[in-house]
Scaffold this active site. Structure first.
Site, short mmCIF file in Angstrom:
data_model
loop_
_atom_site.label_atom_id
_atom_site.label_comp_id
_atom_site.label_asym_id
_atom_site.label_seq_id
_atom_site.Cartn_x
_atom_site.Cartn_y
_atom_site.Cartn_z
N ASP A 49 0.84 -1.21 0.00
CA ASP A 49 0.00 0.00 0.00
C ASP A 49 0.87 1.26 0.00
OD1 ASP A 49 -2.19 -1.61 0.05
OD2 ASP A 49 -2.70 -1.27 2.16
N PHE A 50 1.98 1.19 0.73
CA PHE A 50 2.88 2.35 0.81
C PHE A 50 3.43 2.72 -0.56
CE2 PHE A 50 7.19 4.09 1.23
CZ PHE A 50 6.92 5.23 1.98
N GLU A 51 3.88 1.70 -1.31
CA GLU A 51 4.44 1.94 -2.63
C GLU A 51 3.38 2.50 -3.58
OE1 GLU A 51 7.10 -0.42 -6.04
OE2 GLU A 51 6.53 -1.42 -4.17
N TYR A 52 2.15 1.97 -3.47
CA TYR A 52 1.04 2.47 -4.31
C TYR A 52 0.76 3.94 -3.99
CZ TYR A 52 -3.62 2.82 -6.44
OH TYR A 52 -4.69 3.20 -7.20
N SER B 285 -36.38 -4.09 -14.69
CA SER B 285 -36.34 -4.88 -13.46
C SER B 285 -36.64 -6.34 -13.80
CB SER B 285 -37.36 -4.34 -12.46
OG SER B 285 -38.64 -4.33 -13.04
N GLU C 230 -26.31 -16.45 -11.19
CA GLU C 230 -25.39 -15.48 -10.59
C GLU C 230 -25.95 -15.01 -9.25
OE1 GLU C 230 -24.07 -12.49 -13.80
OE2 GLU C 230 -25.86 -13.43 -14.63
N LYS D 206 -27.26 -12.51 -6.58
CA LYS D 206 -27.97 -11.23 -6.69
C LYS D 206 -27.41 -10.28 -5.63
CE LYS D 206 -32.62 -9.24 -6.98
NZ LYS D 206 -32.43 -8.20 -5.93
N ASP E 186 -26.78 -7.19 -3.32
CA ASP E 186 -27.71 -6.24 -2.70
C ASP E 186 -27.06 -4.86 -2.69
OD1 ASP E 186 -30.02 -5.43 -1.54
OD2 ASP E 186 -29.57 -6.18 0.46
N TYR F 208 -22.31 -7.20 -14.36
CA TYR F 208 -23.03 -8.45 -14.61
C TYR F 208 -23.57 -8.58 -16.04
CZ TYR F 208 -27.05 -5.44 -13.50
OH TYR F 208 -27.97 -4.42 -13.46
N LYS G 61 -30.68 -16.62 -15.63
CA LYS G 61 -30.89 -16.12 -16.99
C LYS G 61 -30.72 -17.25 -18.00
CE LYS G 61 -28.73 -11.73 -15.67
NZ LYS G 61 -27.53 -10.88 -15.82
N LYS H 99 -35.66 -14.83 -4.79
CA LYS H 99 -35.43 -14.09 -3.55
C LYS H 99 -35.35 -15.06 -2.38
CE LYS H 99 -35.35 -10.19 -3.56
NZ LYS H 99 -36.33 -9.10 -3.58
N CYS I 294 -54.76 11.05 21.34
CA CYS I 294 -53.56 11.15 20.52
C CYS I 294 -52.33 11.40 21.38
CB CYS I 294 -53.72 12.29 19.51
SG CYS I 294 -52.24 12.61 18.54
N CYS J 244 -51.14 15.28 20.42
CA CYS J 244 -51.93 16.49 20.68
C CYS J 244 -53.04 16.27 21.70
CB CYS J 244 -52.52 17.03 19.38
SG CYS J 244 -53.79 15.96 18.67
N CYS K 43 -56.25 10.12 14.59
CA CYS K 43 -56.40 11.46 15.16
C CYS K 43 -56.95 12.35 14.05
CB CYS K 43 -55.05 12.00 15.65
SG CYS K 43 -55.12 13.73 16.17
N CYS L 80 -52.88 18.77 14.55
CA CYS L 80 -51.98 17.87 15.28
C CYS L 80 -50.56 18.06 14.77
CB CYS L 80 -52.41 16.43 15.09
SG CYS L 80 -51.28 15.22 15.81
#
Length: 667
Positions: free
Chosen positions: A33-36, A82, A112, A114, A116, A221, A285, A309, A403, A406, A421, A426
């Site tokens: 990470d240091f070199e990067y 969708s 594949e 799904k 989230d 995907y 698919k 799902k 309520c 109120c 109510c 309110c």
């Protein structure tokens, strides 16, 4: 600029691209990470000294660019549809049966995970990343290019100079989510409910530097639109994406038949918690692109894909108390206060109990041990009580007679289960109504969310929706966590909302029984709020989509003196009260080629945008569909028209180019 500096910049960019791909896509870092970081800092310094040699695909863009004032709207090259859902094995077998009826018995599927997260499109021209956008409504999204550039697994330049649009799911890894919420807890800010919300919130930051700190990732995907890729299956397409430098999810499998699909799905029921990111199902698919074309689309989703799902995870915890919330229509909703418990990846402390009848039906008492799940993996709810764990110390719960906000007497309207109510003054109802008014589907005032509305209401700076348009920058900067720039942006957003079309205002006003769709229908029919105010119940019920209950509600609403006063105030403050969208047309009265016909648009249009063409066709009585079928009357084929053009030819559909469309539209 010296040749030496140019050579060093080119060298650093090539190295950083290579190291970035190794670390974030291949998971095989070759440097520390240091070199990067040292190489990145050297590149940033050299680019500052040599601004003429800046490039859009420079790795330095990943740290975040200049903050934006607003996200521009962009149209996707092809719609981002969708998927239909499956919830059990029977649903999957029904899907398979429909597929085989359409294309025959020889079908292979690709399964594949799904992810989230937030669906996005990434557009490349000659191999260079030029635009990234949210899904939006599937046709129009928001340009979030600068924020997406901060995701290090998105290649800024591909391994080949190809032009294409790809789709992916941007997500927040579990470790990033936990770290982000810890920071928010320390700052006494509301934590994000789940990684999906956190990812969406991060990518909709107007300042890319803030997005860069959120450590998002992505899995690509699929190819949304690309010329001459040469692939004949979805699985080949994923392999091509790998070759081009994208990060795809390797936990995928090509399955020969639905039994293998079901085996794959069942396996991930158990393995799901072992992942470093959240998934909420499996996408299935049809693998063959030719078979996908043959199956086509419904109005909302492809017939060749489905999303399975996962069943909601259920856990046991203790119900400590029941809180009462007053909604904008006065309905009193009980909410369970729970001992904190982790459900589907997030800690849950509250769950809806809906109404008093549900509490009685499930025999819920204070102190009970209850089973909790997230409906659709999103909304926590109490499933049932564990009666066997009762000790006798549990207490009955009774709904109040007045309520909680109120103290007005509550009523139960005939035919309804909810207590309500009915005091129009309110404070809880007024506050919730204000929150609804500024929401995305209503007036869509960016930056004026629930927290700010609650602050303004508490400080007595707003009492009704008209007061929103009286706010000043000086008032806003006095609010907690509201800087001068945020206040300026908010005032601009409030001013911009004044130009919204009438349907946005009608929905925002919160007229009982009037949702977003009904608001648009009313706006199209009456065109001005003054015409709508004067409409009789008979005129309202004469509209197909408006029933008796809604008509009575609209009529009663506009008879109120308070409402009439409010409308007049909004007009005086400059809020638009007229409809600005396409007019509702009577097909029988239109003398047009398009009247009563179903038209499909495909490919890239040069003269009109897709939305402009759609609006003009609908004004002339036509219906624009997203897919070709035997009911399609006309296909408009723009540049690079793909499978829809082939389908139209197969069905014998009339085909026009854009020039002929424009000539006919202009009459």
């Amino acid at each position: 600029m010296s040749d030496q500096a140019k050579a060093r910049i080119d060298e650093l960019r090539a190295l950083l691209h290579k190291w970035n791909h190794e670390y974030h896509v291949l998971d095989k870092p070759s440097v520390s990470d240091f070199e990067y970081d040292q190489a990145m800092q050297e590149l940033i310094q050299l680019e500052k000294q040599n601004p003429d040699y800046l490039a859009e695909d420079s790795p330095s863009h990943r740290v975040g660019g200049v903050a934006l004032d607003v996200f521009e709207k962009v149209e996707h090259d092809t719609p981002m549809l969708s998927l239909g859902n499956a919830f059990n094995e029977e649903d999957l077998r029904d899907f398979d049966r429909r597929v085989r009826q359409g294309v025959g018995e020889q079908v292979a599927y690709i399964c594949e995970l799904k992810i989230d997260g937030l669906a996005v499109s990434l557009k490349y021209e000659d191999g260079l990343f030029v635009r990234g956008a949210t899904r939006g409504d599937g046709t129009i999204g928001e340009d979030i290019t600068q924020n997406l550039k901060t995701i290090r697994s998105i290649p800024l330049r591909l391994t080949k100079p190809v032009s294409l649009e790809v789709r992916g799911e941007a997500y927040m890894p579990k470790r990033s989510f936990e770290a982000l919420n810890e920071v928010r807890y320390q700052a006494e800010e509301e934590p994000f409910a789940n990684p999906r919300n956190a990812a969406a919130g991060s990518l909709r930051q107007l300042d890319p530097k803030l997005a860069a700190k959120r450590n998002l990732d992505i899995f690509v995907y699929g190819i949304g639109n690309g010329l001459n890729t040469g692939v004949i299956s979805h699985s080949e397409g994923l392999n091509l994406l790998d070759e081009l430098g994208f990060k795809t999810n390797n936990e995928r499998k090509r399955c020969n038949g639905i039994d293998e699909v079901i085996e794959f799905v069942n396996g991930w029921h158990e393995k799901r918690p072992t992942l470093g990111y959240e998934i909420d199902g499996i996408v299935i698919k049809v693998d063959s692109l030719e078979q996908q074309d043959e199956l086509g689309f419904t109005a909302k989703s492809p017939r060749w894909a489905i999303a399975y799902k996962f069943p909601a995870e259920e856990v046991v915890t203790r119900l400590i108390d029941i809180d009462l919330n007053v909604g904008r229509t006065g309905v009193i909703t009980p909410t369970a206060i729970l001992e904190p418990v982790r459900v589907a990846g997030t800690v849950v402390k509250r769950a809806s109990l809906h109404n008093e009848d549900l509490i009685r039906e499930k025999d819920i008492k204070l102190g009970d041990y209850v089973v909790v799940k997230k409906a659709g993996d999103i909304i926590p709810e109490v499933v049932n009580v564990l009666l066997e764990r009762r000790t006798g110390d549990e207490k009955e719960f009774a709904m109040p007679s007045h309520c909680p906000e109120c103290d007005s007497e509550l009523v139960r309207i005939e035919g309804e289960v909810a207590l309500r109510c009915i005091n129009p003054m309110c404070p809880a109802q007024i506050r919730e109504g204000l929150i609804h008014f500024v929401s995305r589907d209503a007036m869509n005032i960016e930056g004026l969310g629930e927290r700010v509305i609650s602050q303004l209401f508490k400080e007595k700076l707003i009492h009704d929706v008209a007061d929103i348009y009286r706010l000043t920058k000086e008032q806003l900067v006095e609010l907690e966590r509201m800087g001068e720039k945020s206040a300026t942006n908010l005032i601009q957003a409030i001013q911009a909302s004044k130009t919204n079309s009438l349907e946005k205002l009608l929905f925002g006003l919160g007229i009982r029984h009037v949702g977003a769709k009904a608001a648009k229908t009313l706006a199209q029919q009456f065109e001005t709020i003054d015409s709508l105010k004067q409409a009789s119940v008979e005129e309202l019920t004469a509209i197909n989509e408006i029933g008796d209950k809604m008509a009575d509600s609209v009529y009663t609403y506009f008879r109120s003196e308070e409402v009439q006063k409010l409308i007049n105030e909004l007009k005086e403050l400059g809020v638009n009260t007229t409809y600005q969208g396409p007019k509702k047309v009577n097909v029988e009265e239109i003398d047009s080629y398009f009247a009563g016909k179903t038209i499909v648009l495909t490919g890239k249009l040069e003269i009109l945008t897709r939305n402009e063409a759609k609006e003009k066709i609908e004004l002339l009585g036509g219906k624009v569909s997203g897919s070709v079928s035997k009911n399609t009357d006309l296909l408009i084929a723009g540049e690079a028209a793909g499978s829809k053009l082939d389908q139209a030819k197969k069905h014998g559909v009339e085909i026009w180019d854009e020039e002929k469309l424009v000539l006919e539209l202009n009459g």
